[in-house]
Design an enzyme around this catalytic site. Structure first.
Site, PDB file in Angstrom:
ATOM      1  N   SER A   2       5.708  -9.479  -2.401  1.00  0.00           N
ATOM      2  CA  SER A   2       6.073 -10.659  -1.619  1.00  0.00           C
ATOM      3  C   SER A   2       6.153 -10.260  -0.154  1.00  0.00           C
ATOM      4  O   SER A   2       7.141  -9.709   0.296  1.00  0.00           O
ATOM      5  CB  SER A   2       7.417 -11.205  -2.090  1.00  0.00           C
ATOM      6  OG  SER A   2       8.389 -10.181  -2.164  1.00  0.00           O
ATOM      7  N   CYS A   3       5.101 -10.520   0.599  1.00  0.00           N
ATOM      8  CA  CYS A   3       4.926  -9.947   1.937  1.00  0.00           C
ATOM      9  C   CYS A   3       4.658 -11.032   2.975  1.00  0.00           C
ATOM     10  O   CYS A   3       4.579 -12.208   2.654  1.00  0.00           O
ATOM     11  CB  CYS A   3       3.763  -8.957   1.926  1.00  0.00           C
ATOM     12  SG  CYS A   3       3.873  -7.730   0.591  1.00  0.00           S
ATOM     13  N   THR A   4       4.522 -10.628   4.240  1.00  0.00           N
ATOM     14  CA  THR A   4       4.159 -11.526   5.327  1.00  0.00           C
ATOM     15  C   THR A   4       3.151 -10.813   6.219  1.00  0.00           C
ATOM     16  O   THR A   4       3.343  -9.638   6.547  1.00  0.00           O
ATOM     17  CB  THR A   4       5.391 -11.916   6.160  1.00  0.00           C
ATOM     18  OG1 THR A   4       6.432 -12.378   5.299  1.00  0.00           O
ATOM     19  CG2 THR A   4       5.034 -13.007   7.162  1.00  0.00           C
ATOM     20  N   GLU A  95      -1.293  -9.162   0.479  1.00  0.00           N
ATOM     21  CA  GLU A  95      -0.394 -10.306   0.580  1.00  0.00           C
ATOM     22  C   GLU A  95      -0.549 -11.084  -0.718  1.00  0.00           C
ATOM     23  O   GLU A  95      -1.614 -11.656  -0.996  1.00  0.00           O
ATOM     24  CB  GLU A  95      -0.806 -11.182   1.760  1.00  0.00           C
ATOM     25  CG  GLU A  95       0.070 -12.393   1.992  1.00  0.00           C
ATOM     26  CD  GLU A  95       1.358 -12.031   2.702  1.00  0.00           C
ATOM     27  OE1 GLU A  95       2.350 -12.745   2.483  1.00  0.00           O
ATOM     28  OE2 GLU A  95       1.371 -11.047   3.469  1.00  0.00           O
TER      29      GLU A  95
END
Length: 539
Positions: A2-4, A95
Site C-alpha cells: 500500500s504505497c504512494t 504501487e
C-alpha cells in the site's frame, strides 16, 4: 504494497531531471525492515524462482549491476522495490492498484495453487516480489523497461494488480497491470507530474498510438480486442463537430451524438463519418472507467492522497476546498497528470510524500478548532512507511554520474531523506546492515525509533524533527554539490566510483550523527510526557 507514487517529467522539475519517487508501505499492523544494497553485474545462464508463486523464469545471459531495496529479513523473497542500474535507468515497483469484477472475471489473476492429493502444484504469476529483479538488470532505457515487463506479464501473468514506473534521463513511463495478463503504459508528459495513490490511475489512453507509433502509449498486444470482447469500455463518445440548432425538437437530447466504441474495431467500415468516429474512440478511451475502481474504500484510502498532492502543486489553478470545489478529497475524476504551477524540487517530493493532511481539517495531529474530521483519511506519511525511494536522473552530469538515489526510512513525517550515488559497488553499512534486530547501528531502525517517539509527543518534538530534516538535507546537498564539481572533470571510471563512494560515506556519517542526536532529543522530550512524571525533585 500500500504505497504512494509521484512522477515528475524533466520540464516540470527544477533542474531538468526526471524524478520518480514512491513510499514503500507495509500492510496495516506490521512493518518490513529494509536495506539498501548493490547487486553485482552477472554473465551466465540462470533461472529465477519466485518464493511466493513458485514460478520459474529464465533470465537473460547478461545482467547489469543495479541497486535494490530488499527486505532485510529473509522468508518472503527479495522484494527489490526500487533501484538504478549501471545504464542509469531507474525503476520503482510497485504501487498496488485496484480493478473491478468485470476485468478480473474476464482475465483472472494467476494465483499459486499448492499441490494436494488430487492435483500437482500450479505456479502462480509474477508479482511485486519479483518485478525489479526480473526487469531492472536487463534494460537500457525506460521504454525498454515497459517492453520487457510487458512481455513477462503476457507470458507468465500476475497474481496482483500493480503500477510500475521506469525512468531515464529523457523519459518516464508508467505501466499498469490489467487483470492477469494485460497491461497498458503511458509516457509521463515532460511538462507534467503524476500522482498515484493505490488506484488504477491512467485517465486517458490512445489505442491508435499504442498499437502504432508508440510515442506516448503502449499496451499488451490484444488489449483492444479484450476491451471489445468483454464490453469493458464505459466511455460516452460524442461528435464535437455536430451542431444542434436551437429550434430542434429536443435540443438537450444528445443521444444521436453518441459514438459506438465498437466501430473502432470494424475493419470493414467504409464511410468517412464512421472512420472519424473510430479514430475518436481509439484516442479518447477512458481506461480508469474501464479497468479501475470507484468504491467507498477508495474515497477514504486513495483519492484523498491524490487530492492533497494535486492541491499542493496546483493551489490556484482549481478550487480544492469548500462546497463549490472543483475537486474534493473523494472525487473520482482527479487528474492523472497536471502541469505544476512552479518547478518541482526534491524538497517538494519529500513534503508531499510525508503528508498527514497538514493545513486541512483531516490532519490527525490537529490540535485546535473543529477536530471532527481529524484522521478521516489515510495519510501519505503513515506510521508504516518502510522507506521512501526517490530516483533523480540529471541530464547535465557526465554519464555515470547522472543518477542520484534519495532514501529515507520509516514514517516520512519524522524522517530525513539523504542523496546517494548509485553507480558504486557497495553502500555504507549504516544503510545496508539492517536485520530483524532493533539497533541504532543502522538508519532504518534509528528512523523507526525517532518516528515512534516523536509521534507520542508530536507538538513537543515537531521542532526537533524540522531542524533534523533541514540540517540533513542542507548538508547532504552540499556534499553532492561539491562532489559533482569533482566528477565533472574526472574521466577514469574507477576514480569516479571512488569519489562517489567517498561522498556516500560522508552522507551516511552525516545521517548517523544527526539521527543519533535527534533520537536523544525526542527521547528526552517524550520521556518528560510520561504519565508517571512528577514535578517535585528529591534535591
Amino acid at each position: 504494497m500500500s504505497c504512494t507514487t509521484i512522477l515528475v517529467g524533466k520540464d516540470a522539475s527544477y533542474d531538468g531531471s526526471t524524478m520518480i519517487a514512491r513510499n514503500d508501505d507495509s500492510g496495516a499492523g506490521h512493518f518490513t525492515p529494509k536495506k539498501m544494497v548493490v547487486l553485482p553485474a552477472r554473465e551466465g545462464d540462470t533461472e529465477y524462482t519466485s518464493v511466493l508463486s513458485h514460478v520459474k523464469v529464465s533470465l537473460p545471459y547478461k545482467a547489469y549491476r543495479c541497486t535494490i531495496m530488499p527486505n532485510a529479513v529473509k522468508g518472503k523473497g527479495l522484494w527489490g522495490a526500487c533501484g538504478v542500474n549501471e545504464k542509469e535507468v531507474g525503476m520503482t515497483a510497485t504501487e498496488t492498484i485496484t480493478s473491478n469484477p468485470r476485468v478480473l472475471g474476464a482475465d483472472p489473476l494467476v494465483e499459486y495453487q499448492p499441490a494436494d492429493d488430487t492435483h500437482p502444484e500450479v505456479p502462480g504469476g509474477i508479482g511485486e516480489e519479483d518485478l525489479v529483479i526480473l526487469t531492472l538488470p536487463y534494460i537500457n532505457s525506460a521504454r525498454e523497461g515497459v517492453q520487457r515487463l510487458g512481455a513477462l506479464l503476457e507470458k507468465y501473468g500476475t497474481y496482483e494488480m500493480n503500477g510500475i514506473a521506469f525512468s531515464d534521463k529523457d523519459e518516464i513511463w508508467w505501466l499498469e497491470t490489467i487483470g492477469g495478463h494485460h497491461w497498458m503504459a503511458r509516457r509521463v508528459p515532460d511538462d507534467s507530474y503524476v500522482v498515484m495513490p493505490n488506484q488504477l490511475g491512467i485517465d486517458e489512453f490512445d489505442f491508435e498510438d499504442a498499437l502504432g507509433e508508440q510515442a506516448d502509449f503502449m499496451c499488451s498486444s490484444d488489449l483492444l480486442e479484450f476491451v471489445e470482447r468483454y464490453h469493458l469500455d464505459l466511455t460516452q463518445y460524442f461528435n464535437d463537430e455536430l451542431e444542434l440548432e436551437e429550434d430542434d425538437e429536443d435540443p438537450d437530447n444528445t443521444a444521436s451524438d453518441v459514438i459506438d466504441f465498437r466501430r473502432g474495431f470494424d475493419d470493414d467500415s467504409d464511410t468517412n463519418s464512421e472512420d472519424d468516429e473510430s479514430d475518436q474512440a481509439l484516442s479518447e478511451f477512458d481506461p480508469r472507467a474501464a479497468f479501475g475502481s470507484h468504491d467507498d474504500a477508495d474515497h477514504v484510502y486513495n483519492t484523498p492522497r491524490a487530492w492533497f498532492m494535486l492541491r499542493y502543486f496546483n493551489p490556484t489553478d482549481f478550487v480544492w476546498d469548500g462546497p463549490d470545489a472543483d475537486y474534493k478529497p473523494e472525487s473520482d475524476d482527479l487528474p492523472w497528470c497536471l502541469v505544476p504551477e512552479k518547478k518541482i524540487t526534491p524538497e517538494d517530493v519529500k513534503y508531499v510524500l510525508s503528508s498527514h493532511f497538514q493545513g486541512t481539517p483531516y490532519d490527525p495531529y490537529k490540535s485546535y478548532g473543529d477536530k471532527s474530521l481529524a484522521g478521516a483519511y489515510r495519510s501519505i506519511g503513515i506510521n508504516r512507511n518502510d522507506f521512501l525511494g526517490f530516483i533523480q536522473i540529471r541530464p547535465y552530469m557526465p554519464e555515470g554520474s547522472r543518477a542520484i538515489e534519495w532514501v529515507a526510512f520509516a514514517s516520512n513525517a519524522f524522517n530525513a531523506m539523504i542523496p546517494l550515488y548509485p553507480q558504486v559497488d557497495r553502500f555504507p553499512d549504516y544503510l545496508s546492515n539492517t536485520t530483524g534486530k532493533v539497533s541504532t547501528d543502522n538508519f532504518y531502525w534509528t528512523s523507526r525509533l525517532i518516528a515512534a517517539l516523536s509521534d507520542a509527543g508530536f507538538r513537543k518534538n515537531q521542532n526537533h524533527i524540522e531542524r533534523y530534516q533541514l540540517l540533513v538535507q542542507s548538508k547532504a546537498n552540499r556534499i553532492i554539490n561539491t562532489t559533482d564539481d569533482e566528477l565533472r572533470v574526472l574521466g577514469d571510471p574507477e576514480m569516479v566510483r571512488k569519489v562517489q563512494e567517498k561522498a556516500n560515506a560522508a552522507v551516511a556519517e552525516l545521517a548517523s550523527k544527526a539521527a543519533s542526536d535527534t533520537l536523544r532529543q525526542v527521547l528526552d522530550e517524550t520521556s518528560n510526557l510520561m504519565k508517571n512524571q512528577f514535578a517535585r525533585s528529591d534535591a
